[in-house]
Design a protein around this motif. Structure first.
Motif, PDB file in Angstrom:
ATOM      1  N   PRO A  69       7.903  14.860  -9.184  1.00  0.00           N
ATOM      2  CA  PRO A  69       7.348  15.649 -10.287  1.00  0.00           C
ATOM      3  C   PRO A  69       5.862  15.377 -10.479  1.00  0.00           C
ATOM      4  CG  PRO A  69       9.191  14.252 -11.020  1.00  0.00           C
ATOM      5  CD  PRO A  69       8.945  13.956  -9.584  1.00  0.00           C
ATOM      6  N   GLY A  70       5.165  16.293 -11.108  1.00  0.00           N
ATOM      7  CA  GLY A  70       3.731  16.152 -11.346  1.00  0.00           C
ATOM      8  C   GLY A  70       3.403  14.908 -12.139  1.00  0.00           C
ATOM      9  N   GLY A  71       2.257  14.311 -11.840  1.00  0.00           N
ATOM     10  CA  GLY A  71       1.804  13.135 -12.582  1.00  0.00           C
ATOM     11  C   GLY A  71       2.290  11.820 -12.003  1.00  0.00           C
ATOM     12  N   THR A  72       3.122  11.859 -10.954  1.00  0.00           N
ATOM     13  CA  THR A  72       3.588  10.610 -10.350  1.00  0.00           C
ATOM     14  C   THR A  72       2.714  10.254  -9.150  1.00  0.00           C
ATOM     15  OG1 THR A  72       5.153  11.791  -8.940  1.00  0.00           O
ATOM     16  CG2 THR A  72       5.979  11.000 -11.051  1.00  0.00           C
ATOM     17  N   ILE A  73       2.829   9.018  -8.717  1.00  0.00           N
ATOM     18  CA  ILE A  73       2.076   8.572  -7.540  1.00  0.00           C
ATOM     19  C   ILE A  73       2.739   9.165  -6.308  1.00  0.00           C
ATOM     20  CG2 ILE A  73       1.403   6.558  -6.205  1.00  0.00           C
ATOM     21  CD1 ILE A  73       1.191   5.055  -8.832  1.00  0.00           C
ATOM     22  N   VAL A  74       1.927   9.717  -5.428  1.00  0.00           N
ATOM     23  CA  VAL A  74       2.440  10.540  -4.343  1.00  0.00           C
ATOM     24  C   VAL A  74       3.247   9.767  -3.307  1.00  0.00           C
ATOM     25  CG1 VAL A  74       1.818  12.210  -2.583  1.00  0.00           C
ATOM     26  CG2 VAL A  74       0.499  12.088  -4.665  1.00  0.00           C
ATOM     27  N   ASN A  75       2.761   8.789  -2.658  1.00  0.00           N
ATOM     28  CA  ASN A  75       3.454   8.148  -1.541  1.00  0.00           C
ATOM     29  C   ASN A  75       4.241   6.924  -1.984  1.00  0.00           C
ATOM     30  OD1 ASN A  75       2.435  10.029   0.310  1.00  0.00           O
ATOM     31  ND2 ASN A  75       0.538   8.870   0.512  1.00  0.00           N
ATOM     32  N   THR A  76       4.828   6.216  -1.014  1.00  0.00           N
ATOM     33  CA  THR A  76       5.550   4.981  -1.302  1.00  0.00           C
ATOM     34  C   THR A  76       5.073   3.891  -0.348  1.00  0.00           C
ATOM     35  OG1 THR A  76       7.738   4.058  -1.723  1.00  0.00           O
ATOM     36  CG2 THR A  76       7.520   5.436   0.249  1.00  0.00           C
ATOM     37  N   ARG A 132       0.847  -1.211   0.000  1.00  0.00           N
ATOM     38  CA  ARG A 132       0.000   0.000   0.000  1.00  0.00           C
ATOM     39  C   ARG A 132       0.871   1.246   0.000  1.00  0.00           C
ATOM     40  NH1 ARG A 132      -5.271   0.403   1.578  1.00  0.00           N
ATOM     41  NH2 ARG A 132      -4.667   2.340   2.575  1.00  0.00           N
ATOM     42  N   ASN A 133       0.537   2.187  -0.842  1.00  0.00           N
ATOM     43  CA  ASN A 133       1.271   3.460  -0.914  1.00  0.00           C
ATOM     44  C   ASN A 133       0.737   4.412   0.145  1.00  0.00           C
ATOM     45  OD1 ASN A 133       2.625   2.470  -3.080  1.00  0.00           O
ATOM     46  ND2 ASN A 133       1.399   3.514  -4.592  1.00  0.00           N
ATOM     47  N   ASP A 134       1.200   4.251   1.385  1.00  0.00           N
ATOM     48  CA  ASP A 134       0.685   5.102   2.452  1.00  0.00           C
ATOM     49  C   ASP A 134       1.779   5.764   3.296  1.00  0.00           C
ATOM     50  OD1 ASP A 134       1.554   2.813   3.680  1.00  0.00           O
ATOM     51  OD2 ASP A 134      -0.324   2.377   4.696  1.00  0.00           O
ATOM     52  N   ILE A 135       3.016   5.705   2.832  1.00  0.00           N
ATOM     53  CA  ILE A 135       4.115   6.343   3.559  1.00  0.00           C
ATOM     54  C   ILE A 135       4.544   7.587   2.778  1.00  0.00           C
ATOM     55  CG2 ILE A 135       6.476   6.078   4.398  1.00  0.00           C
ATOM     56  CD1 ILE A 135       5.891   3.102   4.703  1.00  0.00           C
ATOM     57  N   PRO A 136       4.499   8.751   3.426  1.00  0.00           N
ATOM     58  CA  PRO A 136       4.907   9.976   2.727  1.00  0.00           C
ATOM     59  C   PRO A 136       6.363   9.905   2.271  1.00  0.00           C
ATOM     60  CG  PRO A 136       3.832  10.478   4.816  1.00  0.00           C
ATOM     61  CD  PRO A 136       4.055   9.002   4.779  1.00  0.00           C
ATOM     62  N   THR A 137       6.643  10.531   1.161  1.00  0.00           N
ATOM     63  CA  THR A 137       7.992  10.523   0.599  1.00  0.00           C
ATOM     64  C   THR A 137       8.348  11.916   0.101  1.00  0.00           C
ATOM     65  OG1 THR A 137       9.453   9.376  -0.950  1.00  0.00           O
ATOM     66  CG2 THR A 137       7.210   9.797  -1.688  1.00  0.00           C
ATOM     67  N   ARG A 138       9.484  12.015  -0.513  1.00  0.00           N
ATOM     68  CA  ARG A 138       9.957  13.300  -1.020  1.00  0.00           C
ATOM     69  C   ARG A 138       9.004  13.857  -2.069  1.00  0.00           C
ATOM     70  NH1 ARG A 138      11.641  12.124  -6.052  1.00  0.00           N
ATOM     71  NH2 ARG A 138      12.282  10.000  -6.457  1.00  0.00           N
ATOM     72  N   THR A 139       9.177  15.121  -2.382  1.00  0.00           N
ATOM     73  CA  THR A 139       8.365  15.743  -3.422  1.00  0.00           C
ATOM     74  C   THR A 139       8.760  15.149  -4.774  1.00  0.00           C
ATOM     75  OG1 THR A 139       8.306  17.772  -2.144  1.00  0.00           O
ATOM     76  CG2 THR A 139       7.699  17.925  -4.467  1.00  0.00           C
ATOM     77  N   ARG A 197       5.793   0.187   2.092  1.00  0.00           N
ATOM     78  CA  ARG A 197       6.785  -0.466   2.942  1.00  0.00           C
ATOM     79  C   ARG A 197       7.607  -1.465   2.139  1.00  0.00           C
ATOM     80  NH1 ARG A 197       2.632   1.099   5.720  1.00  0.00           N
ATOM     81  NH2 ARG A 197       2.780   1.769   7.894  1.00  0.00           N
ATOM     82  N   ALA A 198       6.969  -2.167   1.222  1.00  0.00           N
ATOM     83  CA  ALA A 198       7.679  -3.139   0.392  1.00  0.00           C
ATOM     84  C   ALA A 198       8.746  -2.445  -0.450  1.00  0.00           C
ATOM     85  CB  ALA A 198       6.699  -3.878  -0.515  1.00  0.00           C
ATOM     86  N   SER A 199       8.415  -1.295  -0.999  1.00  0.00           N
ATOM     87  CA  SER A 199       9.369  -0.553  -1.814  1.00  0.00           C
ATOM     88  C   SER A 199      10.544  -0.052  -0.974  1.00  0.00           C
ATOM     89  CB  SER A 199       8.664   0.628  -2.485  1.00  0.00           C
ATOM     90  OG  SER A 199       9.552   1.305  -3.324  1.00  0.00           O
ATOM     91  N   ILE A 200      10.265   0.477   0.192  1.00  0.00           N
ATOM     92  CA  ILE A 200      11.335   0.967   1.073  1.00  0.00           C
ATOM     93  C   ILE A 200      12.263  -0.180   1.467  1.00  0.00           C
ATOM     94  CG2 ILE A 200      11.806   1.876   3.384  1.00  0.00           C
ATOM     95  CD1 ILE A 200       9.286   3.617   3.052  1.00  0.00           C
TER      96      ILE A 200
END
Length: 155
Positions: free
Chosen positions: A63-70, A54-61, A72-75
């Protein structure tokens, strides 16, 4: 009465009498679901994989059009594999977006092993659960059609 029997246009199944065709189908479906999902390691792992993706962890800013968060699996996968790339600059497809909104799903080619693994973990979880649902449905239909009479059969 036997474990499966007809009586006055109703069915007797698993200790329950006077079941309609719909109730019989539901009883068989519940039974097959319990058989399939009986706390197996694969099903538990599938749920963990989906939740960790689930993409529910805030991440860096970004560019526009990308998925906002990241996720746990990705980290975790990027931490393990760091910036290691596939040999010979091979790029493999990954799925990004939200499974709940199929229009948001996109395929992206990546060369980084950590990125590939992090994005593939939740996909594998969904595949395992999809396989479970397919098997439950198939086995329910087979058993129901074996028990049901004439016009009550599904196919």
């Amino acid at each position: 009465m036997d474990t499966v029997e007809e009586l006055n246009n109703t069915y007797y199944y698993a200790g329950r009498s006077n079941l309609t065709a719909c109730e019989l189908l539901f009883m068989i479906f519940c039974e097959k679901t319990v058989e399939q999902l009986g706390l197996t390691i694969a099903d538990t792992g599938a749920v963990i994989a989906i939740v960790s993706g689930r993409n529910d962890i805030p991440t860096r800013t970004k560019p526009g059009g990308t998925i906002v968060n990241t996720s746990r699996a990705s980290i975790a996968s990027r931490r393990v594999f760091k910036n290691v790339k596939f040999p010979y600059m091979i790029k493999l497809p990954t799925l990004i977006g939200h499974i709940t909104n199929p229009k948001s799903l996109k395929i992206r080619m990546v060369a980084n092993i950590g990125t590939f693994v992090g994005r593939t973990i939740p996909v594998m979880g969904w595949l395992i659960l999809t396989s479970d649902v397919s098997q439950i449905t198939y086995r329910t239909m087979i058993d129901y059609n074996r028990i049901a009479r004439g016009s009550d059969k599904i196919w």
